[in-house]
Write a protein that holds these residues in place. Structure first.
Motif, PDB file in Angstrom:
ATOM      1  N   PHE A 137      51.369  46.269  51.707  1.00 33.29           N
ATOM      2  CA  PHE A 137      52.390  45.787  50.776  1.00 33.29           C
ATOM      3  C   PHE A 137      53.177  44.615  51.368  1.00 33.29           C
ATOM      4  CE2 PHE A 137      56.866  45.912  49.465  1.00 33.29           C
ATOM      5  CZ  PHE A 137      56.738  45.666  48.101  1.00 33.29           C
TER       6      PHE A 137
ATOM      7  N   ILE B 109      51.069  41.361  51.677  1.00 33.10           N
ATOM      8  CA  ILE B 109      50.953  40.655  50.396  1.00 33.10           C
ATOM      9  C   ILE B 109      52.283  39.998  50.031  1.00 33.10           C
ATOM     10  CG2 ILE B 109      50.541  40.971  47.922  1.00 33.10           C
ATOM     11  CD1 ILE B 109      48.576  43.193  48.652  1.00 33.10           C
TER      12      ILE B 109
ATOM     13  N   SER C 150      54.012  35.993  48.834  1.00 29.78           N
ATOM     14  CA  SER C 150      54.550  35.930  47.484  1.00 29.78           C
ATOM     15  C   SER C 150      55.241  34.589  47.220  1.00 29.78           C
ATOM     16  CB  SER C 150      55.548  37.081  47.282  1.00 29.78           C
ATOM     17  OG  SER C 150      56.203  36.974  46.039  1.00 29.78           O
TER      18      SER C 150
ATOM     19  N   THR D  15      43.629  38.399  36.597  1.00 26.41           N
ATOM     20  CA  THR D  15      45.047  38.467  36.940  1.00 26.41           C
ATOM     21  C   THR D  15      45.202  38.452  38.455  1.00 26.41           C
ATOM     22  OG1 THR D  15      45.084  40.886  37.002  1.00 26.41           O
ATOM     23  CG2 THR D  15      45.494  39.816  34.865  1.00 26.41           C
ATOM     24  N   TYR D  16      46.463  38.309  38.922  1.00 18.43           N
ATOM     25  CA  TYR D  16      46.717  38.262  40.364  1.00 18.43           C
ATOM     26  C   TYR D  16      46.270  39.556  41.034  1.00 18.43           C
ATOM     27  CZ  TYR D  16      49.263  37.654  44.770  1.00 18.43           C
ATOM     28  OH  TYR D  16      49.593  37.536  46.090  1.00 18.43           O
ATOM     29  N   GLY D  17      46.585  40.682  40.401  1.00 12.68           N
ATOM     30  CA  GLY D  17      46.184  41.962  40.974  1.00 12.68           C
ATOM     31  C   GLY D  17      44.679  42.124  41.012  1.00 12.68           C
ATOM     32  N   GLN D  18      43.990  41.679  39.968  1.00 14.37           N
ATOM     33  CA  GLN D  18      42.526  41.777  39.939  1.00 14.37           C
ATOM     34  C   GLN D  18      41.893  40.885  40.999  1.00 14.37           C
ATOM     35  OE1 GLN D  18      41.894  40.750  35.822  1.00 14.37           O
ATOM     36  NE2 GLN D  18      41.504  42.900  35.247  1.00 14.37           N
TER      37      GLN D  18
ATOM     38  N   LEU E 151      43.175  40.061  43.914  1.00  9.25           N
ATOM     39  CA  LEU E 151      43.339  40.723  45.211  1.00  9.25           C
ATOM     40  C   LEU E 151      42.400  41.909  45.352  1.00  9.25           C
ATOM     41  CD1 LEU E 151      47.225  40.732  45.719  1.00  9.25           C
ATOM     42  CD2 LEU E 151      45.541  39.468  47.051  1.00  9.25           C
ATOM     43  N   ARG E 152      42.350  42.755  44.316  1.00  8.86           N
ATOM     44  CA  ARG E 152      41.597  44.009  44.417  1.00  8.86           C
ATOM     45  C   ARG E 152      40.089  43.802  44.393  1.00  8.86           C
ATOM     46  NH1 ARG E 152      39.907  47.574  40.372  1.00  8.86           N
ATOM     47  NH2 ARG E 152      41.041  46.344  38.821  1.00  8.86           N
TER      48      ARG E 152
END
Length: 396
Positions: free
Chosen positions: A112, A115, A119, A306-309, A311-312
């Motif tokens: 966390f 990341i 930001s 998306t940003y989360g996608q 990264l993941r």
């Protein structure tokens, strides 16, 4: 005779000029020297211990220890009449509890914060940087003392604790939380949960393969996760595998045998290891993410991720190839740093060994302690090496 010597000299010289032979010869010589030094050191140490009449055998392990350990998975896991071997077993379990929990929490915290370091939010990025700088550049022992004496011991007494949801209670004596007590159906629930997880993973992999072959949306992750959670929850509601035992506050503090009581010593060592190691893991995560080419981000954004996608699904899997080797070093450091739990009164391996050393010979005790930490390090390194090989790019 002269003719025979002259004919053999070129062969001997050629043999001595062979690089492979010279390398092997040097290795053999070094090995002999190391073995000789080891034998000399062992003999010299044995003679010195014999002159000082210091016992080196392990017969004490079967003798009563004469002290008790209150920290463990059960109430009073080690009594005065129990053997030294049992004390080591209890201390090892406590060490594993602290190490495994700290490893998981430190990884999540480091992920966390790492990341957050990248930001675009100035406040979040600055807070992450301050956290990393503070905990990386102060000694862990100092942090443990501050957490234990400056934070936990200043909390209210156990007779007037801070009430948390659950209900749970927080005081200078530690944390009291509800405890799950297994019933007769617990094993059936566990079996069904394992089957559900296995079925969910199998279904997820099959649907993902279909998506890769046909390009159709199969919602593989969503369906697989739903199967895992659904089977687990339905089995829980049907079998009722656990009953909940809630903590209680008595006249003198927490009532023993009610709920799960986590000592302040355990909270201190876990919190210290998590905050300290998490700061280093955060920098590993940050550098791993930055090692992924910018073109990967731009291509993903152009596809509507998306940003989360991003990264993941794209960045983190590639960054793991860079992150795992330094993560291994941090996990090894965390396991060894758990020995500092003795400074805050936590009954881990080193702390219990110090207590033993007051009544028996310190030499065999230190041998056992070194063997335990060496085993922990080797097992951790082996697991991480397997994980590292799994994520590396395989070429022909």
């Amino acid at each position: 005779m002269a003719d025979l010597t002259s004919r053999s000299d070129p062969n001997v010289l050629a043999f001595l000029r062979d690089v492979r032979f010279l390398r092997s010869l040097v290795q053999i010589i070094v090995l002999i020297v190391v073995i000789a030094l080891a034998i000399w050191l062992i003999n010299n140490t044995s003679e010195g211990l014999a002159r000082a009449r210091i016992p080196t055998d392990f017969s004490f392990l079967t003798q009563p220890s004469g002290f008790q350990i209150d920290e463990g998975l059960v109430d009073q896991p080690h009594r005065r009449t129990d053997s030294y071997a049992n004390a080591f077993a209890v201390a090892l379990i406590n060490t594993l509890r602290a190490v495994i929990l700290s490893l998981i929490l430190a990884t999540l915290l480091g992920l966390f914060v790492g990341i957050a370091r990248l930001s675009t939010n100035f406040l979040l990025r600055s807070l992450a940087l301050v956290y990393i700088e503070v905990f990386q550049n102060t000694p862990l022992l100092l942090q443990l003392f501050f957490i234990f004496t400056g934070v936990l011991l200043t909390l209210p007494r156990a007779t007037e604790p801070i009430v948390l949801p659950g209900p749970s209670y927080l005081s200078s004596s530690g944390l009291a939380t509800p405890n799950l007590i297994a019933t007769e159906t617990a094993m059936w629930w566990l079996l069904l949960t394992i089957i559900g997880i296995g079925g969910g993973i199998t279904l997820w992999r099959r649907l993902r393969a279909i998506r890769l072959e046909t390009g159709r949306t199969t919602y593989a992750a969503e369906i697989g996760l739903s199967v895992m959670i659904g089977v687990t929850v339905i089995a829980w509601l049907t079998l009722r595998p656990f009953t909940v035992d809630f903590p209680e506050i008595g006249r003198f503090g927490y009532v023993r045998g009610k709920g799960a009581i986590i000592s302040a010593n355990f909270v201190a060592i876990v919190l210290g290891l998590v905050l300290y190691t998490g700061a280093f893991i955060a920098e590993i995560v940050r550098s791993g993410i930055q090692s992924v080419p910018t073109g990967q981000w731009e291509a993903a954004r152009s596809q509507g991720f998306t940003y989360g996608q991003i990264l993941r699904l794209i960045v983190i899997p590639q960054a793991l190839r860079v992150m795992i080797p330094p993560l291994t070093n941090q996990y090894l450091n965390l396991a060894k740093n758990s020995s500092l739990g003795a400074a805050v009164g936590f009954a881990e391996v080193f702390g219990v060994a110090r207590t033993m050393a007051q009544s028996v010979s310190v030499v065999p005790i230190m041998v056992i302690v070194m063997g335990i930490y060496l085993s922990l390090s080797l097992i951790t390194a082996a697991v991480m090496n397997v994980l590292n090989a799994r994520f590396q790019i395989k070429t022909r």
